[in-house]
Design an enzyme around this catalytic site. Structure first.
Site, PDB file in Angstrom:
ATOM      1  CB  SER A 157      -0.953  -0.062   1.205  1.00 38.88           C
ATOM      2  OG  SER A 157      -1.937   0.929   1.101  1.00 38.88           O
ATOM      3  CG  HIS A 358      -5.755  -2.382   0.901  1.00 37.94           C
ATOM      4  ND1 HIS A 358      -5.208  -2.030  -0.303  1.00 37.94           N
ATOM      5  CD2 HIS A 358      -5.090  -1.647   1.829  1.00 37.94           C
ATOM      6  CE1 HIS A 358      -4.260  -1.123  -0.121  1.00 37.94           C
ATOM      7  NE2 HIS A 358      -4.168  -0.877   1.164  1.00 37.94           N
TER       8      HIS A 358
END
Ligand code: NAG
Ligand code: NAG
Ligand code: NAG
Ligand code: NAG
Ligand code: NAG
Length: 382
Positions: A157, A358
């Protein structure tokens, strides 16, 4: 009553103070070290190292792992040996260095600034400074300690965002990276989930409010850590629901709820807010560019009314993208765009699981079979 409260909070701070990761890793039978590096602008950032696997005595090639916004090196060991990427890489023969960015719970020191007293200055950074200052300090420390010329890089990320900053702005670092493997990395943000788009409209007012209240980072104190861990032990469903709202809904097939209280002992880490504000600007503008101070201040900072855009064409290190179909934060089309702009693309891989979100990059039950084995196989080719 008051005495009870004192005893209770003391208990909490003992039981739920931030775990010493090196000790935790050693408890699992692996060697572990804690290192610090000082950045050019004075931040003292911590790294946790697993120099080799359980059954080995020699270190292989070094690999630097970096975490997302509000996270820490704990991301890579939270799920334990055989699952956590830190342990898996160590057992695959790598010398594992897990970084902590400035301002997270493990990297709260500066040569002269006090995070409490000088909060406004201490927290005056976004992922730009993490890529520009923290990564060079960490990379050079690792290369120095291991007498190597280059290393592998893995970022989750924000770890990908800051990697783009580093390699586009300090181009001499490209040659120090054998291969970068970016997990769910954000840069250009034009096609993220509609929900995130909606939230982004509140980020600017939030910045004004935060600054006027002099709140520059959200801490993650013992009591909250205690509360979340204990609460999630008994209220798994509610915790799971909230968690899914944030990271992308999973049918729970890949999420091991038993791990949630354990994850909450370290995660979220302290949450420096300027990185969030900077992300808000990316979502609103659709451009991957430096922090926008407003046109007048931009003239002073950058010599132009608009902030400079980060140039993907400068990123010459071999770079591979890994992404998930069900990631609320990263748009598939944005991965397509970014990978087409990178001159030395090592690959673009969608994880073969429709609901991959995610956080599955760190915590999915089948993460080794679905992701880490392929990732390590690609590393072996560089
Ligand atoms: C380490 O060695 C033991 C005994 O030979 C074996 O059972 C275990 O699977 C090995 N662990 C790893 C991670 O290679
Ligand atoms: C924050 O950093 C900017 C440069 O990025 C600088 O111009 C500004 O003075 C700094 N503010 C504080 C309070 O340190
Ligand atoms: C590491 O840094 C020290 C101190 O700056 C220096 O003396 C040493 O030569 C460096 N080692 C390597 C392998 O670069
Ligand atoms: C990045 O690329 C742009 C043009 O493509 C160039 O102007 C700039 O100097 C490069 N940055 C560095 C640090 O080399
Ligand atoms: C779920 O996590 C618990 C605690 O870490 C572990 O004991 C268990 O084996 C895990 N289950 C699966 C299916 O991975």
């Amino acid at each position: 009553m008051f005495l009870k409260f004192i005893i209770f909070t003391t208990f909490c701070s003992f039981t739920y103070s931030l775990p010493d990761l090196a000790r935790l890793i050693r408890k699992n039978g692996y060697p572990a070290e804690t290192h610090t590096a000082t950045t050019e602008d004075g931040y003292i950032v911590t790294m946790h190292r697993i120099p080799h696997g359980k059954n080995s005595t020699v270190s292989g090639s070094p690999v630097l792992l970096t975490h997302g916004l509000g996270a820490s090196s704990a991301d890579y060991v939270n799920s334990g040996p055989g699952k956590g990427l830190g342990y898996v890489l160590a057992d695959a023969g790598y010398d594992v260095w897990m970084g902590n960015a400035r301002g997270n719970s493990y990297s709260m020191k500066h040569v002269s600034l006090d995070p409490k007293k000088d909060a406004q200055q201490f927290y005056n950074f976004s992922w730009h400074e993490i890529g520009y200052y923290d990564f060079p300090a960490q990379i050079d420390h690792i290369l120095n300690k291991t007498s190597q010329e280059s290393l592998y890089y893995i970022g989750h990320s924000q770890g990908g965002t800051a990697y783009f900053v580093l390699t586009s702005q300090r181009t001499e670092y490209n040659k120090k990276i054998k291969l970068a493997s970016l997990l769910a990395s954000s840069g250009i943000m034009q096609h993220e989930n509609i929900m995130l788009e909606f939230i982004s409209y509140f980020i600017e007012p939030l910045e004004t409010l935060g600054n006027s209240l002099r709140i520059y980072s959200l801490p993650y104190p013992e009591l909250l850590r205690f509360f979340l861990s204990e609460f999630c032990m008994v209220q798994e469903d509610i915790c799971f629901f909230v968690y899914n709202m944030i990271v992308g809904y999973d049918d729970s097939a890949q999420f091991n709820m038993t791990m949630l209280p354990g994850i909450f002992k370290t995660t979220p880490s302290a949450f420096p807010l300027k990185s969030l504000y900077h992300y808000g600007q990316l979502i609103k503008s659709g451009e991957f560019k430096q922090y926008d101070f407003g046109s007048e201040e931009n003239m002073i900072q950058y010599g132009s009314e608009k902030p400079p855009v980060y140039d993907f064409a400068n990123i010459t290190a071999p770079t591979a993208f890994y992404y998930g179909k069900n990631d609320m934060i990263i748009g598939t089309k944005d991965i397509d765009t970014m990978s087409s702009l990178i001159p030395n693309l090592a690959g673009k891989f969608m994880v073969k699981w429709d609901k991959w979100n995610h956080m599955d990059f760190l915590y999915a039950i089948d993460v080794v079979e679905l992701l880490y084995n392929d990732l390590i196989n690609l590393m072996k080719k560089y």
